[in-house]
Design an enzyme around this catalytic site. Structure first.
Site, PDB file in Angstrom:
ATOM      1  NE  ARG A  49      11.454   2.100  32.449  1.00  0.00           N
ATOM      2  CZ  ARG A  49      12.092   2.918  33.020  1.00  0.00           C
ATOM      3  NH1 ARG A  49      12.857   2.953  34.113  1.00  0.00           N
ATOM      4  NH2 ARG A  49      11.456   4.234  32.687  1.00  0.00           N
ATOM      5  NE  ARG A  50       6.031   1.889  36.112  1.00  0.00           N
ATOM      6  CZ  ARG A  50       7.414   2.702  36.094  1.00  0.00           C
ATOM      7  NH1 ARG A  50       8.665   2.098  36.468  1.00  0.00           N
ATOM      8  NH2 ARG A  50       7.674   3.586  35.901  1.00  0.00           N
ATOM      9  CE  LYS A 106      16.587  15.556  23.625  1.00  0.00           C
ATOM     10  NZ  LYS A 106      15.137  15.325  23.602  1.00  0.00           N
ATOM     11  CD  GLU A 130      12.104  16.739  10.605  1.00  0.00           C
ATOM     12  OE1 GLU A 130      12.400  16.512   9.724  1.00  0.00           O
ATOM     13  OE2 GLU A 130      12.585  17.672  11.391  1.00  0.00           O
ATOM     14  CB  VAL A 133      16.829  18.545  16.018  1.00  0.00           C
ATOM     15  CG1 VAL A 133      16.727  20.212  16.400  1.00  0.00           C
ATOM     16  CG2 VAL A 133      17.771  17.850  16.273  1.00  0.00           C
ATOM     17  N   GLY A 135      10.951  19.107  17.916  1.00  0.00           N
ATOM     18  CA  GLY A 135       9.747  18.457  17.996  1.00  0.00           C
ATOM     19  C   GLY A 135       9.087  18.640  16.717  1.00  0.00           C
ATOM     20  N   GLY A 188       4.455  22.967  35.084  1.00  0.00           N
ATOM     21  CA  GLY A 188       4.793  21.784  34.133  1.00  0.00           C
ATOM     22  C   GLY A 188       5.566  22.111  32.944  1.00  0.00           C
ATOM     23  CE  LYS A 206      15.870  19.267  21.509  1.00  0.00           C
ATOM     24  NZ  LYS A 206      15.127  19.926  22.347  1.00  0.00           N
TER      25      LYS A 206
HETATM   26  N1  HSE Z   1      12.930  19.144  27.020  1.00  0.00           N
HETATM   27  C1  HSE Z   1      13.152  19.623  25.726  1.00  0.00           C
HETATM   28  C2  HSE Z   1      12.780  21.098  25.568  1.00  0.00           C
HETATM   29  C3  HSE Z   1      12.042  18.907  24.790  1.00  0.00           C
HETATM   30  O1  HSE Z   1      12.748  21.439  26.883  1.00  0.00           O
HETATM   31  O2  HSE Z   1      12.504  21.836  24.623  1.00  0.00           O
HETATM   32  C4  HSE Z   1      12.590  17.792  24.015  1.00  0.00           C
HETATM   33  O3  HSE Z   1      13.645  17.543  23.332  1.00  0.00           O
END
Ligand code: HSE
Length: 434
Positions: A49-50, A106, A130, A133, A135, A188, A206
């Site tokens: 986008r930017r 997902k 892959e 779901v 990571g 975070g 998922k």
């Molecule tokens: N937001 C997701 C989580 C990660 O907290 O596991 C991405 O699917």
């Protein structure tokens, strides 16, 4: 010579933390990707986008127009935009043009998977996902390919790192939900808007993908019963501790038998107490883990990082190599299989177990009134613990398995008994024999 082969052209839609890692790794190890794929892998465009926010991407690759990339000469389109639109339309256009797709989306797959799989099939293209779901954890390819000769009966896992981080922290500190969520945001571990994670939407998408792959059927997010973790307080965590259990947000997909003997699929996301010795109980912080039970393979557990730029890029790049290899040999990866066409069973008819903690009057007949209410609903009791506290008592009941509807009605009726002062906590119990 691999370097002399026609390069595989890759268009990237979206370039956040995952996309940035994908671009960096492709540029850092070009010889390795070429050797593994059988041809050089070139990023030929990155839609963002930017553009000024992406100094790490060569300027000549950046565009604000994803449609031109999809309609251009790319062999593989990697979608990391997220959300339903414009991702759905862009991917359909790519697939209809015969381009293979790698996506981490997902929500899109859980809603519109069948439309995308059909477009891939009809146009001889691949769709790999892959990263959608859990990571970095290789989970979907094992379900889709390695276990294709087996019969999976159950998939149960922790697939949302944010809610697992919050529940793990509550378990460790005894703090309440709101303050733990706030702390997770500060550190975070939770997004500024954590709704998708803490209300179970992310895990439900998922679960739909997992159930579809595991049982060779179609399950959409709307078939998945969903409850988040905002109702889990310090009291529930404490009640679990008292019984040597811990609370996890679980995605559970099961093959179940209907009353007439036909098979159905139940998919649900909700918090549940599991025994501390269960393998999923030790999965703490932002990690994911999925437990698979198959007829021949028995029990399998998949564990690792379920989110983050580098871990998710690992899954995306694995898919990209697979899709690119197929382009090199003019082949195609495994297609989606939904031959079982299992109906979705509602939560009301899903067998579960409940843990209930009550504040009751400590006088004769109370226990028998509570027990009679369970009996009226045909719910069998497994454990009862009572502790007197002067005129009141704390009463804990753990049931055997019954339909979720019967268990819910029992809780409602028990709450209305005059001798029950308060239903302190109610939670499902998983991971142990009933
Ligand atoms: N937001 C997701 C989580 C990660 O907290 O596991 C991405 O699917």
């Amino acid at each position: 010579m691999i370097e002399e082969r026609q390069p595989i052209r890759v268009a990237l839609l979206g370039c956040g933390t995952v996309g940035t890692e994908v671009v960096r790794l492709l540029h850092e190890y070009p010889a390795e990707y070429a050797a593994r794929t059988g041809a050089p892998v070139h990023v030929t465009g990155v839609a963002v986008r930017r553009p000024h926010k992406h100094p790490e991407v060569p300027e000549r690759l950046l565009t604000t127009d994803p449609a031109t990339l999809v309609e251009g000469d790319a062999d593989v389109v990697v979608e990391l935009i997220g959300g339903i639109e414009p991702a759905r339309s862009l991917l359909l256009r790519a697939l209809r043009a015969g381009k293979s797709v790698v996506t981490a989306n997902k929500a899109l797959l859980a809603e519109h998977g069948s439309e995308l799989y059909a477009a891939a099939d009809e146009n001889g293209a691949d769709i790999y996902f892959e990263a959608a779901v859990a990571g970095a954890i290789p989970l979907l390819r094992p379900l889709r390919e390695s276990l294709a000769g087996d019969r999976i009966n159950r998939v149960m896992g922790i697939v949302n790192g944010t809610s697992n981080y919050i529940l793990s922290a509550m378990d460790a500190t005894g703090a309440g939900y709101a303050e733990t969520l706030e702390e997770a945001g500060r550190l975070g571990y939770a997004e500024a808007d954590p709704t998708a994670d803490v209300d179970g939407f992310d895990a439900a998408s998922k679960a739909a993908i997992l159930a579809s792959l595991a049982f060779h059927t179609r399950v959409t997010a709307s078939d998945v019963h969903r409850e988040g973790i905002s109702g889990v307080g310090a009291g529930e965590i404490q009640a679990a501790r008292a019984l040597d259990r811990t609370v996890k947000l679980l995605a559970i997909c099961e093959r179940v038998l209907d009353e007439d003997g036909t098979e159905a699929v139940s998919a649900r996301v909700h918090p549940a107490m599991i025994p501390r010795e269960h393998p999923l109980a030790g999965v703490s912080g932002a990690f994911n883990a999925v437990f698979v039970e198959a007829e021949s393979a028995g029990q399998l557990m998949f564990y690792g990082q379920g989110a983050g730029g580098a871990p998710t890029a690992s899954a995306v790049l694995g898919d990209l190599v697979a899709a690119a290899r197929n382009v090199v040999v003019s082949g195609k990866g495994p297609r989606e299989s939904a031959h079982a066409q299992l109906p979705a069973r509602s939560m009301d008819h899903t067998p579960t177990r409940y843990h209930m903690s009550l504040d009751v009057a400590d006088k004769p007949g109370v226990l028998s009134q509570v027990a009679a209410t369970f009996n009226e609903h045909d719910v069998s009791i497994s454990v009862v613990r009572q502790e007197g506290r002067g005129e009141d008592a704390s009463l804990v009941v753990v049931t055997h398995t019954a339909s979720d509807a019967a268990l819910r009605s029992t809780v409602e009726k028990v709450a209305q008994l005059p001798s029950v002062h308060e239903v302190v906590s109610v939670m499902r119990v998983e991971g142990e024999r009933s």
